[in-house]
Design an enzyme around this catalytic site. Structure first.
Site, PDB file in Angstrom:
ATOM      1  N   CYS A  85     -19.401 -88.130 -24.917  1.00  0.00           N
ATOM      2  CA  CYS A  85     -18.171 -87.746 -24.237  1.00  0.00           C
ATOM      3  C   CYS A  85     -18.429 -87.737 -22.730  1.00  0.00           C
ATOM      4  O   CYS A  85     -19.400 -87.132 -22.269  1.00  0.00           O
ATOM      5  CB  CYS A  85     -17.728 -86.365 -24.718  1.00  0.00           C
ATOM      6  SG  CYS A  85     -16.347 -85.682 -23.769  1.00  0.00           S
ATOM      7  N   CYS A  88     -18.438 -83.959 -21.284  1.00  0.00           N
ATOM      8  CA  CYS A  88     -19.473 -82.933 -21.505  1.00  0.00           C
ATOM      9  C   CYS A  88     -20.779 -83.485 -22.060  1.00  0.00           C
ATOM     10  O   CYS A  88     -21.692 -82.717 -22.354  1.00  0.00           O
ATOM     11  CB  CYS A  88     -18.942 -81.854 -22.441  1.00  0.00           C
ATOM     12  SG  CYS A  88     -18.686 -82.427 -24.144  1.00  0.00           S
ATOM     13  N   CYS A 133     -12.918 -84.494 -28.261  1.00  0.00           N
ATOM     14  CA  CYS A 133     -14.288 -83.991 -28.281  1.00  0.00           C
ATOM     15  C   CYS A 133     -14.282 -82.536 -28.749  1.00  0.00           C
ATOM     16  O   CYS A 133     -13.491 -81.728 -28.251  1.00  0.00           O
ATOM     17  CB  CYS A 133     -14.893 -84.092 -26.880  1.00  0.00           C
ATOM     18  SG  CYS A 133     -16.487 -83.272 -26.715  1.00  0.00           S
ATOM     19  N   CYS A 136     -15.562 -80.048 -25.511  1.00  0.00           N
ATOM     20  CA  CYS A 136     -14.753 -79.812 -24.303  1.00  0.00           C
ATOM     21  C   CYS A 136     -13.265 -80.072 -24.500  1.00  0.00           C
ATOM     22  O   CYS A 136     -12.470 -79.787 -23.611  1.00  0.00           O
ATOM     23  CB  CYS A 136     -15.277 -80.644 -23.132  1.00  0.00           C
ATOM     24  SG  CYS A 136     -14.938 -82.410 -23.250  1.00  0.00           S
ATOM     25  N   CYS A 156     -10.192 -95.854 -32.360  1.00  0.00           N
ATOM     26  CA  CYS A 156      -9.823 -96.682 -31.212  1.00  0.00           C
ATOM     27  C   CYS A 156      -9.957 -95.802 -29.970  1.00  0.00           C
ATOM     28  O   CYS A 156      -9.130 -94.925 -29.724  1.00  0.00           O
ATOM     29  CB  CYS A 156      -8.399 -97.175 -31.412  1.00  0.00           C
ATOM     30  SG  CYS A 156      -7.870 -98.413 -30.238  1.00  0.00           S
TER      31      CYS A 156
END
Length: 167
Positions: A85, A88, A133, A136, A156
């Site tokens: 991510c 984070c 995510c 975060c 996607c």
């Protein structure tokens, strides 16, 4: 009144109605109160997120935007490694699950276990599943049921929502 003038007026009237409908659907379909949102391990104020991420990544990760298709360099990434991510650095996808979906966005047939959360998304007059995510709450993209085996899923994902760490 000519047919051309009528057609142009009808087109712009329909386009305006569709745009307003999409905005209403987006605000109703994805709007959740602050109290309804899960508590995330990594949090910042909107101003801090914008400073940390920059404008384009902030738009995608924090405002649920979408990048242009075929614009991400991660589409061509073929090395072994982990996709994390961009908000984070939590590992969210393994390179072994990446495939070329032909859609213009990096696609994966599975996420790393317990790395992502899902949310119903009724915006743009469609029924989709949004992917965020776990750590975060950053918006990664959407998941669809038209992917390859073994899962049949196509995650996607916006390339700007990810960083790549080679193995």
């Amino acid at each position: 009144m000519t047919n051309q003038a009528f057609d142009r007026r009808a087109f712009f009237g329909l386009a305006g109605t569709t745009a307003v409908g999409a905005l209403v659907a987006a605000s109703v379909g994805t709007g959740t109160s602050q109290a309804a949102k899960p508590a995330y391990q990594v949090t910042f104020t909107p101003a801090e997120w914008k400073q940390k991420l920059g404008g384009a990544r902030f738009n995608i990760l924090r405002q649920e935007g979408t990048e242009r298709p075929y614009s991400s360099p991660l589409n061509k990434e073929k090395r072994r490694g982990i996709y994390t991510c961009a908000g984070c650095d939590l590992p969210v996808f393994a390179s072994t699950t990446k495939f070329d979906s032909g859609t213009g966005w990096p696609s994966f047939f599975d996420a790393i276990p317990r790395a992502v959360l899902y949310k119903n998304d009724n915006s743009l007059l469609m029924d989709r599943t949004e992917e965020h995510c776990r750590r975060c709450g950053g918006h990664l993209g959407h998941v669809f049921d038209d992917g390859p085996k073994p899962t049949g899923k196509r995650h996607c994902i916006n390339g700007l929502s990810l960083n790549f760490r080679p193995a």
